[in-house]
Design a protein around this motif. Structure first.
Motif, PDB file in Angstrom:
ATOM      1  N   THR A 107       0.848  -1.190   0.000  1.00  0.00           N
ATOM      2  CA  THR A 107       0.000   0.000   0.000  1.00  0.00           C
ATOM      3  C   THR A 107       0.887   1.244   0.000  1.00  0.00           C
ATOM      4  O   THR A 107       2.041   1.197   0.455  1.00  0.00           O
ATOM      5  N   ALA A 108       0.356   2.313  -0.487  1.00  0.00           N
ATOM      6  CA  ALA A 108       1.062   3.596  -0.495  1.00  0.00           C
ATOM      7  C   ALA A 108       0.170   4.644   0.153  1.00  0.00           C
ATOM      8  O   ALA A 108      -1.059   4.601   0.019  1.00  0.00           O
ATOM      9  N   SER A 109       0.792   5.559   0.872  1.00  0.00           N
ATOM     10  CA  SER A 109       0.023   6.608   1.537  1.00  0.00           C
ATOM     11  C   SER A 109       0.769   7.929   1.428  1.00  0.00           C
ATOM     12  O   SER A 109       2.004   7.959   1.338  1.00  0.00           O
ATOM     13  N   ASN A 133       4.275  13.460   4.464  1.00  0.00           N
ATOM     14  CA  ASN A 133       4.791  12.132   4.811  1.00  0.00           C
ATOM     15  C   ASN A 133       4.367  11.169   3.713  1.00  0.00           C
ATOM     16  O   ASN A 133       3.182  10.923   3.499  1.00  0.00           O
ATOM     17  N   SER A 134       5.322  10.625   2.962  1.00  0.00           N
ATOM     18  CA  SER A 134       5.058   9.691   1.861  1.00  0.00           C
ATOM     19  C   SER A 134       5.666   8.345   2.220  1.00  0.00           C
ATOM     20  O   SER A 134       6.868   8.256   2.507  1.00  0.00           O
ATOM     21  N   THR A 135       4.846   7.290   2.198  1.00  0.00           N
ATOM     22  CA  THR A 135       5.350   5.958   2.572  1.00  0.00           C
ATOM     23  C   THR A 135       4.786   4.892   1.632  1.00  0.00           C
ATOM     24  O   THR A 135       3.692   5.028   1.074  1.00  0.00           O
ATOM     25  N   GLY A 325       9.878   5.337   2.992  1.00  0.00           N
ATOM     26  CA  GLY A 325       9.152   6.588   2.947  1.00  0.00           C
ATOM     27  C   GLY A 325      10.060   7.794   3.048  1.00  0.00           C
ATOM     28  O   GLY A 325      11.293   7.682   3.163  1.00  0.00           O
ATOM     29  N   MET A 326       9.428   8.943   3.033  1.00  0.00           N
ATOM     30  CA  MET A 326      10.154  10.203   3.132  1.00  0.00           C
ATOM     31  C   MET A 326       9.298  11.171   3.931  1.00  0.00           C
ATOM     32  O   MET A 326       8.094  11.317   3.661  1.00  0.00           O
ATOM     33  N   PHE A 327       9.892  11.769   4.925  1.00  0.00           N
ATOM     34  CA  PHE A 327       9.193  12.742   5.760  1.00  0.00           C
ATOM     35  C   PHE A 327       9.910  14.078   5.633  1.00  0.00           C
ATOM     36  O   PHE A 327      11.150  14.138   5.683  1.00  0.00           O
TER      37      PHE A 327
END
Length: 481
Positions: A107-109, A133-135, A325-327
């Motif tokens: 899943t991606a959020s 926030n991309s994960t 991810g990247m925050f």
């Protein structure tokens, strides 16, 4: 790197220890007789090939094009079949859904927002800021103890059972169309006999009236002959009602309005020809063919797999999880505070203190399996009884049919002779009326018996489950996007 190696080593170790827990399905042994005990009906010797139970499109053995057209129309358009097909499609979707449990779930959020901190929380930094926030998350249950495998196989057997239910519905619809059509033609034949006798008795009434007018009869004779005429006439409305009901039922079976086929079916036709002989085969062959037996066994198999699903809960459930991810958090530019995030984890969930509930669920699954086993064995017994009953009914109805055919011919000859003798004054009115009454009863009994013989032939084919198209309704398939 060392932690990753340890994680992989754990996975390999658990894989080596993996096994599929729970029972493995084995078809129950059934004690079947070598042959059926009921007699096999046979008619006059014919040079044409004898129909067998497994012949495709059995209704062709009745040599009636209209019957064939009605059966094929019903198999293409019947609404009950469309419903059964929808249940089959639902079971197919659930089976496909269960197979996805074998593979990782990814899943991606994405989360974007603004926040304003209190002065006491900012610690001298800007109080206003934006963040994102991309994960990408992945999880994968490692099926070490067969929980997923058992569930997939259980859903597959439920799909097969739904397919067998669809085939059983085809058997029921095609059989009902054939039996209703045969009843229609039989009732029309009985109506023809009744009308012919009404016509004959009408002439007798005129003859007796003329005799009475000439002074050679009595009012008692005239009342008696009129009573027979009116009694025979009273049969006609009931037969017309039965014909209308059959016409309405055939239209609905074909997916049409009740009155749609009245004009087509109102034209009287003879009853379809009876097959000379129907070979039932062996009980083992029939049990393999009948869709109700197949559906019962497939549900027994599914219940057995569910025991394995519940048994797997006695052992640890192992999940592999990962996250990339990247925050970022910024107050001025869009590139402030970018931070990569990643996670790799092996999660072992073992509710070892909940074994009492797990064992209770296992016991319930085993009890359901025992019930499905008993149902499967009962289905086989009922199938064999159905076939034995149909064989007896068809054989005896053929014997009765032959005797009543001769009785009807003899009664007609006797009535014709009685009518001639009465006209010549060689016999009394009572003898003539009795001969006409016997003729009507004999012809009606033969028409009814012939109807029952044809209906018994359909019932026999239906119980043998031979000659049925194992395919979904084409009209429904054509309507699907």
């Amino acid at each position: 790197m060392r932690s990753l190696n340890a994680l992989l080593a754990s996975i390999v170790l658990l894989s080596c220890m993996a096994c599929s827990v729970g029972p493995h399905y084995k078809r129950p042994d059934t004690n079947l007789p070598a042959q059926f005990t009921a007699p096999v009906a046979s008619g006059p010797v014919s040079s044409s090939p004898q129909p067998e139970a497994a012949d495709t499109q059995f209704w062709h053995s009745f040599h009636d094009p209209e019957l064939t057209a009605l059966v094929e129309r019903a198999l293409a358009s019947n609404n009950n079949l469309r419903s059964a097909l929808a249940h089959y499609d639902a079971a197919n979707a659930l089976w496909r859904l269960s197979k996805f449990d074998r593979y990782p779930t990814v899943t991606a959020s994405e989360e974007v927002g603004r926040q304003k901190l209190a002065a006491s929380q900012a610690f001298g930094f800007p109080r206003n800021g934006r963040y994102s926030n991309s994960t990408v998350n992945a999880s994968w249950e490692l099926d070490f103890f067969g929980r997923i495998r058992h569930n997939v196989e259980s859903q597959r057997q439920q799909l097969l059972a739904s397919g067998s239910d669809l085939a059983a519905m085809q058997v029921a619809i095609a059989g009902e169309v054939a039996q209703t059509y045969i009843d229609l033609r039989g009732q029309q034949e009985r109506l023809r006999v009744a009308r012919q006798n009404v016509e004959n008795e009408g002439r007798t009434v005129k003859l007796v009236e003329a005799t009475y007018s000439a002074g050679r009869g009595t009012q008692f004779d005239l009342a008696r002959v009129r009573a027979l005429y009116e009694s025979t006439t009273s049969r006609i409305p009931a037969l017309q009602s039965a014909i209308a009901l059959d016409e309405h039922r055939l239209a609905v079976l074909c997916g049409q309005l009740p009155g749609a086929l009245v004009a087509e079916l109102d034209q009287q036709k003879a009853l379809p020809d009876l097959p000379e002989k129907i070979d039932p085969g062996t009980p083992a062959d029939v049990v393999r063919r009948r869709p109700d037996v197949s559906a019962s066994e497939q549900r027994l198999h599914a219940a057995t797999e569910q025991i394995g699903v519940q048994t797997a809960d006695l052992f640890p459930r192992v999940n592999f999880a990962g996250l990339l991810g990247m925050f970022q958090y910024h107050s001025d530019s869009t590139f402030d505070g970018v931070s990569p995030v990643n996670l790799a984890a092996l999660n072992i969930d073992w509710s070892f203190l909940d074994r009492g509930r797990v064992r209770a669920r296992i016991a319930a699954s085993r009890a359901d399996g025992d019930a499905q086993l008993a149902q499967y064995q009962q289905t086989i017994l009922l199938a064999l009884q159905d076939i034995e009953d149909a064989l007896v009914r068809y054989a005896r109805s053929r014997e009765q049919d032959d005797q009543l055919r001769q009785a009807a011919a003899d009664s007609k000859r006797a009535a014709d002779l009685a009518n001639v003798r009465y006209r010549e004054g060689a016999t009394g009115l009572l003898d003539m009326l009795d001969a006409e009454r016997v003729e009507l009863e004999a012809e009606d009994a033969y028409a009814t018996s012939h109807l029952e013989s044809a209906s018994a032939a359909v019932s026999l084919y239906k119980s043998l489950a031979g000659g049925w198209p194992q395919q979904p309704p084409q009209a429904v398939r054509a309507a699907k996007p």
